[in-house]
Design a protein around this motif. Sequence first.
Motif, short mmCIF file in Angstrom:
data_model
loop_
_atom_site.label_atom_id
_atom_site.label_comp_id
_atom_site.label_asym_id
_atom_site.label_seq_id
_atom_site.Cartn_x
_atom_site.Cartn_y
_atom_site.Cartn_z
N ASP A 20 0.82 -1.21 0.00
CA ASP A 20 0.00 0.00 0.00
C ASP A 20 0.86 1.26 0.00
O ASP A 20 0.42 2.32 -0.45
N THR B 96 -0.56 -1.10 -5.79
CA THR B 96 -1.49 -0.14 -5.19
C THR B 96 -0.81 1.18 -4.85
O THR B 96 -1.34 2.26 -5.12
N ALA B 97 0.38 1.12 -4.25
CA ALA B 97 1.09 2.34 -3.85
C ALA B 97 1.36 3.24 -5.05
O ALA B 97 1.27 4.47 -4.96
N GLN C 204 -0.35 3.18 -8.01
CA GLN C 204 -1.62 3.63 -8.55
C GLN C 204 -2.23 4.76 -7.73
O GLN C 204 -2.82 5.70 -8.29
N GLU C 205 -2.07 4.70 -6.42
CA GLU C 205 -2.67 5.70 -5.53
C GLU C 205 -1.75 6.88 -5.24
O GLU C 205 -2.11 7.79 -4.50
N GLY C 206 -0.55 6.85 -5.80
CA GLY C 206 0.39 7.95 -5.56
C GLY C 206 0.99 7.94 -4.17
O GLY C 206 1.37 9.00 -3.63
N ASP C 207 1.11 6.76 -3.58
CA ASP C 207 1.64 6.64 -2.22
C ASP C 207 3.07 6.11 -2.23
O ASP C 207 3.44 5.21 -1.46
N ALA D 144 -2.40 7.94 3.08
CA ALA D 144 -2.85 6.74 2.37
C ALA D 144 -4.18 6.26 2.90
O ALA D 144 -5.04 5.79 2.13
N THR D 145 -4.38 6.38 4.19
CA THR D 145 -5.64 5.94 4.80
C THR D 145 -6.81 6.84 4.36
O THR D 145 -7.93 6.35 4.14
N GLU E 187 -7.32 8.07 1.61
CA GLU E 187 -7.74 7.77 0.24
C GLU E 187 -8.63 6.53 0.18
O GLU E 187 -9.26 6.27 -0.85
N GLN E 188 -8.68 5.76 1.25
CA GLN E 188 -9.42 4.51 1.24
C GLN E 188 -10.90 4.72 1.60
O GLN E 188 -11.27 5.70 2.22
#
Length: 315
Positions: free
Chosen positions: A249, A275-276, A278-281, A311-312, A314-315
């Motif tokens: 993540d 995931t990291a 894709q989400e920019g994390d 990151a949290t 964004e979920q």
Amino acid sequence: MRIARRLAAVPLLAVLALTGCSGQTSSSPSPESSPSAAEGFPVTVTDARGEVTFDTAPERIVSLSPSTTEMLFEIGAGEQVVAADEYSNYPEEAPTTDLSGFTPSVEAISGHEPDLVILARDAEDAAAQLEKIHIPVLVLPAAETLDDTYAQMRLLGEVTGHAQQADEAADEVQTRIEKVVSETEEAIGDVELSYYHELDTGMYSVTSDTFVGQVYSLFGLRNIADETEDTAGGYPQLSAEFIVEQDPDLIFLSYPGGQSNIDALAERPAFDQITAVQEGDVVELDADIASRWGPRVADFAEDVADAVVAATAEQ
């Protein structure tokens, strides 16, 4: 300054623990003539080789470990540091030289006329050579836990005559870390995240058994490097396929390069599936802060907390 050493076989935690004062005073200058005759001396501490007794506080310290250099300045002993190794680049006023902390030159060190040299455990072989020419030495191992960091700060405080300042500095670092951990737990609730910490483009990482890994563990993060078959003493080299399969993540890059490193990582084959990514994390860390066990470990913890909270959200 005279020191006395009594070697002792002791475990790591004991190596870092402070012991009671002992030893006899020498013919050091009187308190009126020298600030080195500080209150609280003589003092005995335990380093990586055994007990060391200091009759007076050192006035000319050579620090050959970046973490130690940062600690010395943090506890108020910076003015006593006359030279530091080539990687001691913080704080700005640290007297960085071309001295090597990995392969210390006794001749180069002695040129600074130190009354104390602080070595890392990896450079312990130089200690006996320095002591042969009557230069006192303190050997400190790399911290394995946050408690080790606090203990080393206090040990250096005892040795340098800044015990109270060292106590306050260690307490402040501990308080900052406990505060950010508590605030992060409150912010993210029961969310569980995984992460990958990358030391270089060769995809070397750290496990939770390392000092760095234990900082991440404070936030309840799952370390994908713990799942590899060969943990290589805490610093395994992971494969691209393994990282993609683990799908972290969060990804932390602990080497200089800025956005170019983040972009390059995203362009690796199949990494766009992570995931990291894709989400920019994907987070770039200050490599020095993230690799040293000095007082800036609190900054490292705060950087991790910021990434976890982001990151949290964004979920």
